[in-house]
Each structure stands twice: as structure tokens, then as C-alpha cells.
Design a protein around this motif. Structure first.
Motif, PDB file in Angstrom:
ATOM      1  N   GLU A  33       1.901   2.652   3.308  1.00  0.00           N
ATOM      2  CA  GLU A  33       1.454   3.507   4.291  1.00  0.00           C
ATOM      3  C   GLU A  33       2.443   3.424   5.914  1.00  0.00           C
ATOM      4  OE1 GLU A  33      -2.644   3.763   5.434  1.00  0.00           O
ATOM      5  OE2 GLU A  33      -3.391   3.361   3.292  1.00  0.00           O
ATOM      6  N   HIS A  34       2.967   2.115   5.983  1.00  0.00           N
ATOM      7  CA  HIS A  34       3.632   1.752   6.885  1.00  0.00           C
ATOM      8  C   HIS A  34       5.100   1.710   6.651  1.00  0.00           C
ATOM      9  CE1 HIS A  34       0.295   0.898   9.641  1.00  0.00           C
ATOM     10  NE2 HIS A  34      -0.267   0.377   8.428  1.00  0.00           N
ATOM     11  N   GLY A  35       5.426   2.306   5.355  1.00  0.00           N
ATOM     12  CA  GLY A  35       6.797   2.426   5.002  1.00  0.00           C
ATOM     13  C   GLY A  35       7.447   0.831   4.689  1.00  0.00           C
ATOM     14  N   CYS A  36       6.538  -0.159   4.456  1.00  0.00           N
ATOM     15  CA  CYS A  36       6.814  -1.561   4.051  1.00  0.00           C
ATOM     16  C   CYS A  36       6.646  -1.967   2.434  1.00  0.00           C
ATOM     17  CB  CYS A  36       6.106  -2.295   4.818  1.00  0.00           C
ATOM     18  SG  CYS A  36       6.461  -4.021   4.518  1.00  0.00           S
ATOM     19  N   SER A  37       7.646  -2.354   2.010  1.00  0.00           N
ATOM     20  CA  SER A  37       7.368  -2.877   0.399  1.00  0.00           C
ATOM     21  C   SER A  37       6.395  -4.170   0.351  1.00  0.00           C
ATOM     22  CB  SER A  37       8.394  -3.228  -0.259  1.00  0.00           C
ATOM     23  OG  SER A  37       9.396  -4.176   0.216  1.00  0.00           O
ATOM     24  N   LEU A  38       5.949  -4.414  -0.678  1.00  0.00           N
ATOM     25  CA  LEU A  38       4.920  -5.673  -0.787  1.00  0.00           C
ATOM     26  C   LEU A  38       6.109  -6.786  -0.736  1.00  0.00           C
ATOM     27  CD1 LEU A  38       2.316  -6.747  -1.324  1.00  0.00           C
ATOM     28  CD2 LEU A  38       2.814  -6.508  -3.802  1.00  0.00           C
ATOM     29  N   ASP A  39       7.219  -6.865  -1.111  1.00  0.00           N
ATOM     30  CA  ASP A  39       8.253  -7.949  -0.866  1.00  0.00           C
ATOM     31  C   ASP A  39       8.623  -8.040   0.840  1.00  0.00           C
ATOM     32  OD1 ASP A  39       8.382  -8.571  -3.495  1.00  0.00           O
ATOM     33  OD2 ASP A  39      10.066  -7.334  -4.019  1.00  0.00           O
ATOM     34  N   ALA A  40       8.781  -7.061   1.368  1.00  0.00           N
ATOM     35  CA  ALA A  40       8.981  -7.151   2.737  1.00  0.00           C
ATOM     36  C   ALA A  40       7.641  -7.726   3.476  1.00  0.00           C
ATOM     37  CB  ALA A  40       9.506  -5.961   3.332  1.00  0.00           C
ATOM     38  N   TRP A  41       6.627  -7.396   3.125  1.00  0.00           N
ATOM     39  CA  TRP A  41       5.420  -7.751   3.683  1.00  0.00           C
ATOM     40  C   TRP A  41       5.561  -9.434   3.499  1.00  0.00           C
ATOM     41  CZ3 TRP A  41       0.915  -9.691   1.409  1.00  0.00           C
ATOM     42  CH2 TRP A  41      -0.144  -9.979   1.862  1.00  0.00           C
ATOM     43  N   ARG A  42       5.547  -9.900   2.261  1.00  0.00           N
ATOM     44  CA  ARG A  42       5.752 -11.250   2.130  1.00  0.00           C
ATOM     45  C   ARG A  42       6.875 -12.006   3.082  1.00  0.00           C
ATOM     46  NH1 ARG A  42       5.465  -9.861  -3.742  1.00  0.00           N
ATOM     47  NH2 ARG A  42       3.116 -10.300  -4.403  1.00  0.00           N
ATOM     48  N   VAL A  43       7.913 -11.444   3.029  1.00  0.00           N
ATOM     49  CA  VAL A  43       9.252 -11.937   3.816  1.00  0.00           C
ATOM     50  C   VAL A  43       8.715 -12.122   5.457  1.00  0.00           C
ATOM     51  CG1 VAL A  43      11.267 -11.634   4.749  1.00  0.00           C
ATOM     52  CG2 VAL A  43      10.832 -11.559   2.338  1.00  0.00           C
ATOM     53  N   ALA A  57      14.531 -20.764   1.389  1.00  0.00           N
ATOM     54  CA  ALA A  57      13.155 -21.074   1.212  1.00  0.00           C
ATOM     55  C   ALA A  57      12.133 -19.797   1.348  1.00  0.00           C
ATOM     56  CB  ALA A  57      12.878 -21.902   2.709  1.00  0.00           C
ATOM     57  N   VAL A  58      12.629 -18.836   1.826  1.00  0.00           N
ATOM     58  CA  VAL A  58      12.330 -17.579   2.086  1.00  0.00           C
ATOM     59  C   VAL A  58      12.394 -16.964   0.478  1.00  0.00           C
ATOM     60  CG1 VAL A  58      12.584 -14.933   3.054  1.00  0.00           C
ATOM     61  CG2 VAL A  58      12.969 -17.061   4.646  1.00  0.00           C
ATOM     62  N   ALA A  59      13.379 -16.931  -0.155  1.00  0.00           N
ATOM     63  CA  ALA A  59      13.378 -16.578  -1.591  1.00  0.00           C
ATOM     64  C   ALA A  59      12.494 -17.278  -2.427  1.00  0.00           C
ATOM     65  CB  ALA A  59      14.996 -16.758  -2.060  1.00  0.00           C
ATOM     66  N   GLU A  60      12.283 -18.457  -2.067  1.00  0.00           N
ATOM     67  CA  GLU A  60      11.080 -19.099  -2.998  1.00  0.00           C
ATOM     68  C   GLU A  60       9.789 -18.910  -2.603  1.00  0.00           C
ATOM     69  OE1 GLU A  60      11.374 -23.433  -2.936  1.00  0.00           O
ATOM     70  OE2 GLU A  60      13.580 -23.349  -3.357  1.00  0.00           O
ATOM     71  N   ALA A  61       9.307 -18.678  -1.500  1.00  0.00           N
ATOM     72  CA  ALA A  61       8.283 -18.132  -0.762  1.00  0.00           C
ATOM     73  C   ALA A  61       7.662 -16.704  -1.247  1.00  0.00           C
ATOM     74  CB  ALA A  61       8.045 -18.242   0.620  1.00  0.00           C
ATOM     75  N   ALA A  62       8.657 -15.802  -1.286  1.00  0.00           N
ATOM     76  CA  ALA A  62       8.693 -14.506  -1.593  1.00  0.00           C
ATOM     77  C   ALA A  62       8.773 -14.119  -3.147  1.00  0.00           C
ATOM     78  CB  ALA A  62       9.467 -13.599  -0.835  1.00  0.00           C
ATOM     79  N   PHE A  63       9.049 -15.096  -3.875  1.00  0.00           N
ATOM     80  CA  PHE A  63       9.259 -15.154  -5.552  1.00  0.00           C
ATOM     81  C   PHE A  63      10.226 -14.009  -5.674  1.00  0.00           C
ATOM     82  CE2 PHE A  63       4.789 -15.845  -4.488  1.00  0.00           C
ATOM     83  CZ  PHE A  63       4.585 -16.888  -4.872  1.00  0.00           C
ATOM     84  N   LEU A  64      11.437 -13.976  -4.926  1.00  0.00           N
ATOM     85  CA  LEU A  64      12.681 -13.193  -5.229  1.00  0.00           C
ATOM     86  C   LEU A  64      13.975 -14.017  -5.587  1.00  0.00           C
ATOM     87  CD1 LEU A  64      12.046 -10.815  -2.022  1.00  0.00           C
ATOM     88  CD2 LEU A  64      11.574 -10.304  -4.373  1.00  0.00           C
ATOM     89  N   PRO A  65      14.654 -13.412  -6.435  1.00  0.00           N
ATOM     90  CA  PRO A  65      15.957 -14.028  -6.808  1.00  0.00           C
ATOM     91  C   PRO A  65      16.822 -14.055  -5.213  1.00  0.00           C
ATOM     92  CG  PRO A  65      15.496 -12.211  -8.147  1.00  0.00           C
ATOM     93  CD  PRO A  65      14.715 -12.332  -7.293  1.00  0.00           C
ATOM     94  N   PRO A  66      17.930 -14.974  -5.118  1.00  0.00           N
ATOM     95  CA  PRO A  66      18.496 -15.002  -3.913  1.00  0.00           C
ATOM     96  C   PRO A  66      19.224 -13.648  -3.639  1.00  0.00           C
ATOM     97  CG  PRO A  66      18.761 -17.075  -4.829  1.00  0.00           C
ATOM     98  CD  PRO A  66      18.110 -16.195  -5.844  1.00  0.00           C
ATOM     99  N   ALA A  67      19.877 -12.874  -4.524  1.00  0.00           N
ATOM    100  CA  ALA A  67      20.847 -11.854  -4.208  1.00  0.00           C
ATOM    101  C   ALA A  67      19.679 -10.670  -3.867  1.00  0.00           C
ATOM    102  CB  ALA A  67      21.398 -11.329  -5.556  1.00  0.00           C
ATOM    103  N   THR A  68      18.600 -10.480  -4.443  1.00  0.00           N
ATOM    104  CA  THR A  68      17.561  -9.547  -4.022  1.00  0.00           C
ATOM    105  C   THR A  68      17.105  -9.878  -2.694  1.00  0.00           C
ATOM    106  OG1 THR A  68      16.854  -9.351  -6.374  1.00  0.00           O
ATOM    107  CG2 THR A  68      15.347  -8.655  -4.675  1.00  0.00           C
ATOM    108  N   LEU A  69      16.945 -10.974  -2.372  1.00  0.00           N
ATOM    109  CA  LEU A  69      16.313 -11.302  -1.026  1.00  0.00           C
ATOM    110  C   LEU A  69      17.476 -10.852  -0.044  1.00  0.00           C
ATOM    111  CD1 LEU A  69      14.292 -12.616   1.033  1.00  0.00           C
ATOM    112  CD2 LEU A  69      15.687 -14.793   0.995  1.00  0.00           C
TER     113      LEU A  69
END
Length: 148
Positions: A33-43, A57-69
């Protein structure tokens, strides 16, 4: 080879998967609703503590591979929600921080997420957190044993 028994609806893996997908759908509806993805909200949520965090640390906490982060943080930087700074204690590391605009944006999105999230009964919240922590610890311990 014998066929595995059919999956029961009470199977733990099935229940965890179903709960995760239902929760993700609900959270995604609130963030989109705010133009935010779930991954962005986690970050943004991680960075909202104001301390700045290294990208690993952000990649680990957001459950994202480094390139995606990196791609996601690049988008957040382009939107003036996040900025990067060199770590003053270790000049080789880059720390990600929320901008003031990012802080305001995250608060608004997080308020929406919290509003759509069902409130568990008083004892259920603590019970569920405790059980999930035990499960995570068990699974992390099993992973550490198998890699050793």
C-alpha cells in the motif's frame, strides 16, 4: 522404494510453511500500500535502530543474498530512504543507515503492518516466541553439527 505417507495437515513443516506464507501475504499487502516490498520493510526495520549496520549483517537479518541486498539498498538510496557511510572503526566496511526521510517512511509503513497484524492472546505471544526460538536454536545447532 516405498512411497512416503501422505502429508498430514498437522505436519510441523507443513504448518510452518503455511503460517509463513499466510503471514507474508498479510504483511506484503500492508507494505505494498506504501510502495514498499517486504524485503525493503525488513531492511528498513533493521536500520531503524539508528546504529548503522554492515551490509553483511543486513543481508543475514533480511534473509537475502548479498547481491540481492546490494540491488535493494541501491534502490533505497535512490529513493533517499537509506545512505551508506564508511565505518569509522573499520574503514574497509560500509554501514547502512536510514535517512530522516527513511525513518519517517519506515514508521508509516510499520504502523500499517502492525495495524494489520492480529493480536495473539496474552500468553500465546510469549509461548509462540519461545517455541520458535527453541526451534531456530535446534535447527541452527543441527546445521552446525552437520557442517563440522
Amino acid at each position: 522404494m516405498p512411497t512416503p505417507p501422505p502429508r498430514r495437515s498437522e505436519d510441523l513443516v507443513h504448518l510452518l510453511t503455511r503460517a509463513e506464507r499466510l503471514a507474508a501475504r498479510r504483511l506484503q499487502a500492508a507494505t505494498e500500500e506504501h510502495g514498499c516490498s517486504l524485503d525493503a520493510w525488513r531492511v528498513l526495520g533493521l536500520l531503524s535502530d539508528g546504529r548503522g549496520h554492515p551490509m553483511t549483517a543486513v543481508a543475514e537479518a533480511a534473509f537475502l543474498p548479498p547481491a540481492t541486498l546490494t540491488k535493494l539498498v541501491d534502490q533505497l538510496v535512490d529513493q533517499n530512504l537509506v545512505h551508506r557511510r564508511v565505518d569509522p572503526l573499520d574503514r574497509r566496511r560500509i554501514l547502512a543507515h536510514l535517512t530522516p526521510r527513511g525513518e519517517t517512511y519506515w514508521r508509516r509503513v510499520d504502523r500499517e503492518v502492525r495495524a494489520c497484524w492480529p493480536e495473539p492472546s496474552e500468553g500465546d505471544d510469549a509461548l509462540l516466541r519461545g517455541l520458535l526460538r527453541r526451534l531456530v536454536d535446534t535447527l541452527e545447532g543441527a546445521a552446525a553439527e552437520s557442517s563440522a
